[in-house]
Design an enzyme around this catalytic site. Structure first.
Site, PDB file in Angstrom:
ATOM      1  CD  GLN A 109      76.820  19.063  42.493  1.00  0.00           C
ATOM      2  OE1 GLN A 109      76.866  18.779  41.303  1.00  0.00           O
ATOM      3  NE2 GLN A 109      76.697  18.135  43.435  1.00  0.00           N
ATOM      4  CG  ASN A 110      71.032  21.284  45.355  1.00  0.00           C
ATOM      5  OD1 ASN A 110      71.379  20.621  44.384  1.00  0.00           O
ATOM      6  ND2 ASN A 110      70.753  20.738  46.529  1.00  0.00           N
ATOM      7  CG  HIS A 127      76.084  24.822  39.977  1.00  0.00           C
ATOM      8  ND1 HIS A 127      75.599  23.526  39.886  1.00  0.00           N
ATOM      9  CD2 HIS A 127      77.388  24.753  39.582  1.00  0.00           C
ATOM     10  CE1 HIS A 127      76.577  22.720  39.477  1.00  0.00           C
ATOM     11  NE2 HIS A 127      77.650  23.440  39.292  1.00  0.00           N
ATOM     12  CB  CYS A 135      71.667  44.265  35.183  1.00  0.00           C
ATOM     13  SG  CYS A 135      71.474  45.091  33.566  1.00  0.00           S
ATOM     14  CB  CYS A 138      74.347  48.200  34.628  1.00  0.00           C
ATOM     15  SG  CYS A 138      72.845  47.981  35.609  1.00  0.00           S
ATOM     16  CB  THR A 198      76.222  15.207  44.808  1.00  0.00           C
ATOM     17  OG1 THR A 198      76.928  15.457  43.583  1.00  0.00           O
ATOM     18  CG2 THR A 198      77.226  14.934  45.918  1.00  0.00           C
ATOM     19  CB  THR A 199      76.067  11.402  40.594  1.00  0.00           C
ATOM     20  OG1 THR A 199      75.964  12.636  39.867  1.00  0.00           O
ATOM     21  CG2 THR A 199      74.680  10.785  40.730  1.00  0.00           C
ATOM     22  N   GLY A 225      72.216   5.363  45.944  1.00  0.00           N
ATOM     23  CA  GLY A 225      72.887   4.655  44.859  1.00  0.00           C
ATOM     24  C   GLY A 225      74.385   4.837  44.881  1.00  0.00           C
ATOM     25  CB  ALA A 241      69.445  13.853  52.252  1.00  0.00           C
TER      26      ALA A 241
END
Length: 255
Positions: A109-110, A127, A135, A138, A198-199, A225, A241
């Site tokens: 996702q980073n 993402h 652009c 174009c 990642t949650t 968590g 990590a």
């Protein structure tokens, strides 16, 4: 389950795995000094911009279309704060596993580009990345190391249109090519899925974990968590990590 047992179980799940999907979020870049809330947008956690906007409003596709100067102001500020970040051990060791095994992929996702900088090539940046500009008028696009020296908002050298980072802004659709690639990987089969930092609140991030659990495929989760997919994990490593990947790598590659 104690720490050593959990690491041993994670290693057992990965020891013979050739086809591994790593799913990564902002937590994997925490050891590189980046904030974890909203990824690089974590600088604006619980505070408004100077215009009285939430960061979701300022960094929306609608704002980029209507007031690119505002969208670019905060994109550039965030990029400047994160510019000195470098890949950490977790990024590097995932890239090493890709070189070592035949089917290692990263779904991230980073938008910080750290997986690519570490050497990962089988990479789905769902993402996008701040290191590519395109652009809005174009087909022109180009890669940039950072935003230093850019006039804001930058103009396309071909047509004069507004350039924007090739990232998914709030309210925009995900790139279909990225989702198609993910579906192809799942259809080809996996030996293990590793969710890191990642949650898993987005369906397209949690989805591969649900898929793996339903197909009896090992799921290793690395996160200090609890997350939306913690209950699906075969093994949970409640740690950062970089530490987790270093311990796993060390046991898979004993001296």
């Amino acid at each position: 389950m104690n720490h050593d047992t959990a690491v041993d179980r994670a290693c057992a799940a990965l020891a013979d795995a050739q086809r591994i999907l790593f799913i990564t979020g902002a937590g994997i870049s925490a050891d590189s000094g980046l904030p974890t809330y909203r990824g690089i947008g974590g600088l604006y956690h619980e505070r408004l911009t100077a215009e009285g906007l939430t960061i979701e409003e300022a960094l929306s596709g609608e704002m980029m279309a209507q007031r690119p100067d505002i969208a670019w102001r905060y994109i550039a500020e965030i990029e400047a704060n994160c510019r000195d970040a470098r890949p950490n051990a977790a990024h590097r060791l995932i890239a090493e596993l890709e070189r070592e095994r035949s089917g290692v992929w990263v779904l991230t996702q980073n938008v910080d580009g750290l997986h690519r900088a570490a050497g990962s090539q089988k990479l789905i940046e769902v993402h996008g990345t701040v290191h590519r500009l395109r652009c809005t008028e174009c087909p022109h696009n180009r890669n940039v190391p950072d935003f230093s020296g850019l006039s804001l908002p930058p103009a396309c050298p071909l047509c004069g249109g507004v350039l924007r980072p090739d990232v998914v802004l709030f309210g925009e659709m995900l790139p279909t090519h990225a989702l198609d690639r993910l579906q192809t990987i799942l259809a080809g089969g996996l030996d293990a899925v590793v969710s890191i930092g990642t949650t898993s609140v987005f369906p397209y991030i949690a989805g591969p974990v649900w898929w793996a659990q339903q197909h009896g495929i090992a799921v290793v989760e690395i996160n200090p968590g609890d997350t939306e997919v913690s209950h699906l994990a075969s093994v949970r490593l409640r740690m950062g990590a970089a530490q987790a990947m270093q311990e796993i790598w060390g046991r898979l590659h004993p001296a």
